[in-house]
Design a protein around this motif. Structure first.
Motif, short mmCIF file in Angstrom:
data_model
loop_
_atom_site.label_atom_id
_atom_site.label_comp_id
_atom_site.label_asym_id
_atom_site.label_seq_id
_atom_site.Cartn_x
_atom_site.Cartn_y
_atom_site.Cartn_z
N UNK A 125 -8.58 -0.70 -3.35
CA UNK A 125 -8.75 -1.82 -2.42
C UNK A 125 -7.39 -2.26 -1.88
N UNK A 126 -6.42 -2.41 -2.77
CA UNK A 126 -5.07 -2.81 -2.34
C UNK A 126 -4.50 -1.78 -1.38
N UNK A 127 -4.66 -0.49 -1.72
CA UNK A 127 -4.15 0.57 -0.85
C UNK A 127 -4.87 0.59 0.50
N UNK A 128 -6.16 0.33 0.48
CA UNK A 128 -6.92 0.30 1.74
C UNK A 128 -6.46 -0.85 2.62
N UNK A 129 -6.22 -2.01 2.03
CA UNK A 129 -5.74 -3.16 2.79
C UNK A 129 -4.40 -2.83 3.45
N UNK A 130 -3.58 -2.07 2.73
CA UNK A 130 -2.26 -1.68 3.25
C UNK A 130 -2.32 -0.44 4.15
N UNK A 131 -3.53 0.06 4.42
CA UNK A 131 -3.73 1.27 5.22
C UNK A 131 -3.01 2.48 4.64
N UNK A 132 -2.98 2.57 3.34
CA UNK A 132 -2.36 3.68 2.63
C UNK A 132 -3.44 4.74 2.37
N UNK A 133 -3.20 5.94 2.81
CA UNK A 133 -4.19 7.02 2.68
C UNK A 133 -4.46 7.41 1.23
N UNK A 134 -3.60 7.02 0.32
CA UNK A 134 -3.84 7.32 -1.10
C UNK A 134 -5.08 6.61 -1.63
#
Length: 148
Positions: A72-81
């Motif tokens: 969720x945190x990575x998605x919010x940051x638009x991180x493909x990981x």
């Protein structure tokens, strides 16, 4: 639906289903010929320390929830990981459905899983909702990037 809407709908729906799962029972187990029902909330709290009682595999399955939080945190940051992290969480959560026994006590005694209850299925659904939403979000992100 725009990218931002997909992102926040995915996160909101996943967290809602997860929260509902915590109000339900997760498993029914047979431990020493005694049938016990375990709540999802109990597993959420106890899961983080299962390795101290010898439950290494249980600890690995428990990691699916923190991995979802990381996704969720990575998605919010638009991180493909976020895609990889959510896929790992999904694989862990699904793999648990194939288990027949779970650690019943710190002594190493195993408890037979009698049935998976609504809490488990809601927990699994929340992870799958997140994973599918992340995949859709990044597919649309890629499409938008290629069109630009």
């Amino acid at each position: 639906m725009e990218l931002r809407g997909i992102k926040f709908t995915t996160i909101g729906l996943s967290l809602l289903v997860f929260a509902i799962s915590l109000t339900q029972n997760a498993l029914v187990v047979n431990y020493n010929n005694e049938i016990k029902t375990a709540s999802s909330l109990e597993y959420l709290f106890i899961g983080s320390v299962t390795f101290m009682g010898g439950g290494l595999l249980e600890e690995i399955i428990w990691l699916a929830s923190p991995l979802c939080l990381l996704a969720i945190v990575l998605m919010i940051k638009d991180d493909k990981r976020a895609v990889l992290v959510s896929l790992i969480a999904s694989a862990l959560a699904i793999s648990f459905s194939f288990w027949h026994e779970i650690l019943g006590a710190e002594s190493g005694t195993m408890a037979k899983i009698v049935s998976f209850e609504l809490g488990y299925y809601l927990w699994l659904s929340s992870i799958l909702i997140l994973t599918i939403g992340i995949l859709i979000h990044y597919k649309m992100t890629l499409k938008t990037t290629l069109q630009a």
